[in-house]
Write an enzyme that holds these catalytic residues in place. Structure first.
Site, PDB file in Angstrom:
ATOM      1  N   ASP A 560     -16.398 -20.618   1.719  1.00 50.46           N
ATOM      2  CA  ASP A 560     -18.015 -20.608   1.584  1.00 50.46           C
ATOM      3  C   ASP A 560     -18.213 -19.089   1.940  1.00 50.46           C
ATOM      4  OD1 ASP A 560     -20.297 -21.435   1.383  1.00 50.46           O
ATOM      5  OD2 ASP A 560     -20.606 -22.192   3.503  1.00 50.46           O
ATOM      6  N   GLU A 563     -19.836 -14.237  -0.891  1.00 50.75           N
ATOM      7  CA  GLU A 563     -20.545 -13.274  -1.774  1.00 50.75           C
ATOM      8  C   GLU A 563     -20.225 -11.868  -1.477  1.00 50.75           C
ATOM      9  OE1 GLU A 563     -21.950 -16.188  -0.001  1.00 50.75           O
ATOM     10  OE2 GLU A 563     -21.934 -17.299  -1.774  1.00 50.75           O
ATOM     11  N   ASP A 637     -26.548 -24.315  -1.994  1.00 52.60           N
ATOM     12  CA  ASP A 637     -27.612 -25.080  -1.362  1.00 52.60           C
ATOM     13  C   ASP A 637     -28.856 -25.387  -2.033  1.00 52.60           C
ATOM     14  OD1 ASP A 637     -25.892 -24.495   0.751  1.00 52.60           O
ATOM     15  OD2 ASP A 637     -26.956 -23.094   1.616  1.00 52.60           O
TER      16      ASP A 637
END
Ligand code: NOJ
Length: 998
Positions: A560, A563, A637
């Site tokens: 996760d 980025e 999300d």
């Protein structure tokens, strides 16, 4: 202070929130913080290039300053090389830009344009920067894995000194590139018709290197006022340098040591009204235009992987991943471009409607789509695909960037996640409850709280006391655990992982060459730099079972925040002037960063223990072209709102046609508490996501399927069972994706590329090649849906065989307990009908085949199975069958699709499946003539002659109203891996010779 993307709330606030949530008062503030993310106007190069485009469009006398030098042109073995000169000022100074056009064997063309000065390192960087001087040219090393052979047959057919050069390529020479010299532009043609145009509008812009000329600071004399803007207006205007050098946003300053270096180009698709692709955006499948007007955006689509908190619907804003691959579609043709650039990118889309000319007979009106691609840095590197079918697009793009990795079979079953299952006992309890309620599930997930103080590769000793035992319990039912591991490493004492990373110098650096330190879940953190092969090696060592204690063969990994998400960084990510391995600036590689990380994790899982061979499973949030080779993705999300459920469908469909089909959205919605109805509908939709996982934010109430209560729990269980029942069809679809690049769930245009009315349809989907057409309910209170049918085949309701036929919209009932799912006539669908607790327990279960007849009474389908776990399938250990029902002869056959010669691995596998049989065959739309039929004749290869022709009972059910007739053969008992034939006809039954089957 900047607000953090997640509340790092003190304890009392958390208690209050919990109380509010408990009382049902907690409504998430569903609004993205626009001010945290740049608009095009706030991103210097985007603003400059948009302005440039506007100036060019407004000018009648302007010509593009890029000219190809004919004398520089050479052509050799499918490759054209030349120099393009950019004229930059009044005195005609010229900047050389080396051009290479490679015509590939696949029919794809690749155009690269570099900048000589930077390539040769003949520039000076500002601020004593240690960054590389070249334009970034290594994106291909991460994204591309094949398809790069130049075409032997490509040939220079014509070149003139002043005008143009023509290259003929493609199969049978049906493709042609017309390269115009002055100004430089390229038309790509198929069968003499232009499909894609480069620089038609003159927006090509390579921002060449220039030194910063420090302007003398005018000394203000005492008492003198600052000059007002209007007083300055008669001063000679230079270029607007305001965004060339340092750029500040949200309190962060980017030092931009190489000055302006953007690359931009306009690409037009004449005659194409629809363009798809360029994920990830929460938007429609058919992309809207971006320059204002009715139902249009005003911002370009942005690709700059970012952790966008509470992202909004119907928006071109960037999200977590980037695939710069766009397809244009019209009746009879699909073409596309792949913009291989990893820097921040923006894409403007406009459409020009050409109305029919009443004077020119036969001239139909058409729409052209024009696009404008802008990237902050890097070379220009674009692939052009000339189709002509959507299948050509996905295959050719997959040839370049790789096909979806064949997942383990558990990975396509149901995943149960939440932030967080708080103890090992909690996990075991959830596991037991699924069993108690007979709800199937395969994987339970652990979010960040399982670690000790967010130190990855550790377990919280107070809450996860015995991870081994926990995993043993899961293993009993062949279930798995997925644990999260993020790329930020806690910068703290007494944590060997950070010590080693620092000591070995494997972290991303700041612009000064020191380890970059930022803020994430653990507080102060550093980021592993997976561009560095040494970092990948080290990463692999961390996952060994004796290093990451408490993990087992059934533990897999969730990556996760890659980025990367940096809470105190510009736009919640890293500063662009950070440095990666090889001294590339973060600016150059940003969109690839996440992929290097999940690739490393993938490799790590293959090497946890010597001799252990199993396919890894990694879930990633950030992605780029090529991520499909090693990971699944989810859409981050989302919110527990109907609009987010609705938006998940086009997003997942878009992932599919963009080469990364193993995708899904958090079922139930991440933020907030879904109503029971929304949760139920989300499960009914989620069973159609290739990656199917329920997940929820830490502040939400528990919502495992057994919690909702009657009738919701039962309805959700039915949905889950439907997913499990169809796992053979899903697995076959994954196999197809992994060998041909075809999406796992497919939009209407992909299946019916000639059906103009259905090009924009993005709220229903086909599962693989099965003809299963699903239309999830995404509206509150709905009791029916309108399904769009593109063709004239009959479509049958999956459950009761109600027939829908005729192109157009059909109302299909959809009360809460019904999942709208149709079967297109003409397919044979493999299923496994016995309910089990996990997919692993279904391994040797028998199959059911649903034969869905088309208008001519025919049907066919395929089935792919393997051990679902190892890589033996790559050595032939699989079963791949084709089933055909021939309506004329009334014969159903199973034929082998495996063309390889069987080796020991293959034979061993086939043997292990020997007892796995077809237990039931249902024929939907069965002919009336079967009314009195009592038996069919079953013949199977490899059976003793006496047993070869077995009369087997058939049961016929006549049509009732709109419900089609159907028949069922209850116990054909033919081997799933065998050749066999079932004769349904009266005529000739048993007289025909049974052909040889391998
Ligand atoms: C952000 C992810 O998107 C979400 O799924 C996860 O639960 C949190 N990080 C915590 O790890």
């Amino acid at each position: 202070m900047r607000s953090l993307p997640y509340s790092v709330a003190p304890r009392w606030t958390a208690v209050l929130l919990l109380w509010a949530a408990f009382c049902g008062l907690f409504v998430p503030a569903a609004a993205v913080k626009h001010e945290n993310f740049k608009t095009c106007d706030q991103s210097g190069f985007c603003k400059r290039n948009r302005q440039f485009a506007d100036d060019v469009s407004a000018s009648s006398s302007w010509t593009s300053p890029y000219n190809l030098v004919p004398a520089s042109l050479s052509f050799n073995k499918g490759q054209l090389e030349a120099t393009v000169l950019k004229t930059i000022n009044d005195v005609g100074e010229k900047v050389p830009l080396p051009l290479i056009i490679t015509f590939l064997e696949s029919g794809v063309a690749r155009v690269t344009l570099d900048e000589e000065k930077r390539a040769k390192g003949q520039i000076t960087l500002r601020h004593d920067s240690k960054a590389r001087k070249e334009r970034y040219n290594e994106a291909g090393q991460w994204a591309l894995v094949g398809g790069l052979d130049p075409a032997e047959g490509a040939a220079l057919s014509e070149t003139t000194d002043t005008g143009y050069t023509k290259v003929v390529y493609g199969k049978g020479g049906n493709l042609q590139a017309i390269i115009r010299h002055s100004p430089f532009s390229i038309d790509f043609q198929r069968d003499g018709e232009t499909q894609v145009k480069f620089n038609e509008r003159g927006f090509l812009n390579m921002e060449h290197w220039r030194p910063k000329v420090e302007k003398p600071v005018e000394e203000k004399k005492e008492g003198e006022e600052e000059k007002k803007e209007e007083e300055k207006s008669d001063e000679p205007k230079g270029e607007d340098e305001s965004t060339w050098w340092e750029e500040t946003f949200g309190g962060n300053t980017d030092s931009k040591p190489r000055g302006p270096e953007a690359v931009a180009l306009d690409i037009s698709f004449p005659g194409y009204e629809h363009v798809f692709g360029i994920p990830e955006h929460a938007t429609k499948l058919s992309l809207k235009t971006t320059r204002g007007g009715d139902n249009a955006y005003t911002e370009p689509y942005r690709l700059y992987n970012a952790d966008v908190f509470e992202y909004e619907m119907d928006s071109p804003m960037t999200l977590y991943g980037a695939i710069p691959f766009m397809q244009a579609h019209r009746k009879g043709s699909t073409v596309g471009v792949f913009w291989l650039n990893a820097a921040e990118s923006w894409i403007d889309i406009t459409k020009v409607k050409n109305t029919a000319n009443p004077l020119a007979l036969g001239m139909k009106g058409h729409t052209d789509t024009q696009t404008h691609w802008m990237s902050e840095s890097g070379i220009l590197d674009v692939f052009v695909f000339l189709g002509p079918t959507p299948q050509d697009m996905t295959r050719q793009y997959g040839e370049l960037t790789g096909y979806t990795a064949m997942p383990q079979s558990f990975a396509i079953a149901y995943h149960q996640c939440r932030w967080n299952y708080v103890t090992d006992e909690d996990v075991k309890d959830v596991d037991r409850r699924f069993d108690k309620f007979s709800i199937p599930y395969d994987v339970i997930w652990l979010d960040i709280e399982y670690t000790q103080e967010k130190k990855y590769f550790t377990w919280d000793p107070l809450t996860f006391v015995n991870p081994d035992q926990m995993q043993k319990q899961l293993d009993k039912r062949e279930r798995k655990l997925v644990a999260i591991i993020d790329p930020h490493i806690k910068n703290t004492d007494n944590y060997p992982v950070i010590d080693e990373m620092k000591k070995k110098d494997l972290a991303v650096k700041n612009k000064d060459g020191n380890h970059y330190e930022g803020w994430c879940w653990p507080g102060s953190s550093m980021w592993i730099d997976c561009f560095n092969p040494a970092a990948v090696d080290w990463w692999k060592s961390l996952f060994k079972y004796d290093k990451f204690k408490g993990t087992a063969h059934n533990t897999f990994i969730w990556n996760d925040m890659n980025e990367p998400s940096v809470f105190n960084g510009p736009e919640t990510t890293m500063p662009k002037d950070n440095l990666h391995h090889g001294n590339w600036e973060h600016r150059d590689v940003h969109n690839i960063n996440g992929m290097t990380f999940h690739n490393a994790t993938y490799q790590a899982i293959t090497e946890r223990k010597k001799g252990e061979v199993q396919r890894p499973f990694v879930l990633t949030r950030a992605f780029y072209s090529g991520s499909q080779r090693s990971a699944a993705m989810w859409t981050g999300d989302n919110l527990a709102e109907w609009a987010h459920l609705e938006a998940s469908l086009p997003m997942v469909l878009n992932q599919g046609i963009s080469g990364f089909p193993f995708s899904g959205a958090d079922v139930g919605g991440f933020f907030g508490n879904p109503s029971k109805e929304l949760l139920t509908r989300w499960y009914q939709a989620g069973i159609y996501y290739p990656f199917f996982r329920g997940h929820a934010h830490i502040d939400t109430r528990r919502r495992e399927p057994y919690i909702a209560g009657s009738p919701y729990t039962e309805i959700i269980t039915q949905a889950l069972r439907l997913r499990y029942q169809l796992l053979p069809a899903w697995y076959t679809a994954f196999h197809e994706a992994s060998t041909t690049g075809a999406p796992i769930v497919r939009p209407n245009f992909y299946v019916h590329p000639e059906d103009e009315n259905g090009f924009a349809v993005d709220d229903q989907l086909y599962i693989g090649s099965t003809g299963l057409l699903a239309k999830p309910v995404t509206k509150e209170g709905a009791d029916s849906v309108s399904v769009y049918i593109a063709d004239t085949q009959p479509y049958y309701d999956y459950f009761d065989y109600t027939t829908y036929s005729g192109a157009g919209h059909h109302t299909v009932p959809a009360p809460l307990n019904k999942i709208p799912l149709l079967m297109q006539g003409g397919h044979i669908i493999p299923r496994r009908d016995r309910p089990r607790r996990s997919s692993g327990l279904m391994k040797y279960d028998p199959f059911t085949l649903i034969v869905v007849l088309d208008n001519d009474g025919n049907a066919s389908g395929t089935l792919y199975i393997d051990d679902g776990e190892t890589f033996d399938y790559q050595q032939g250990a699989f079963i791949h069958r084709r089933f055909d029902f021939d309506g004329k002869r009334e014969i159903l056959t199973s034929a082998n699709l495996d063309v390889s010669s069987p080796n020991s691995k293959a034979l061993k596998y086939i043997k292990s499946m020997e007892k796995v049989r077809v237990e039931k065959i249902i024929i939907v739309g069965a002919p009336k003539g079967w009314k009195n039929k009592e038996s069919v004749v079953v013949m199977e290869e490899g059976q003793k002659e006496s047993k070869r022709r077995k009369p087997t009972e058939i049961e016929y059910h006549a049509a009732e109203g709109k419900k089609a007739a159907w028949a069922v053969v209850r116990a054909p008992k033919v081997g799933i891996g065998r050749g066999w034939r079932i004769d349904f006809g009266d005529k000739g039954a048993g007289h025909e010779h049974h052909g040889h089957e391998h």
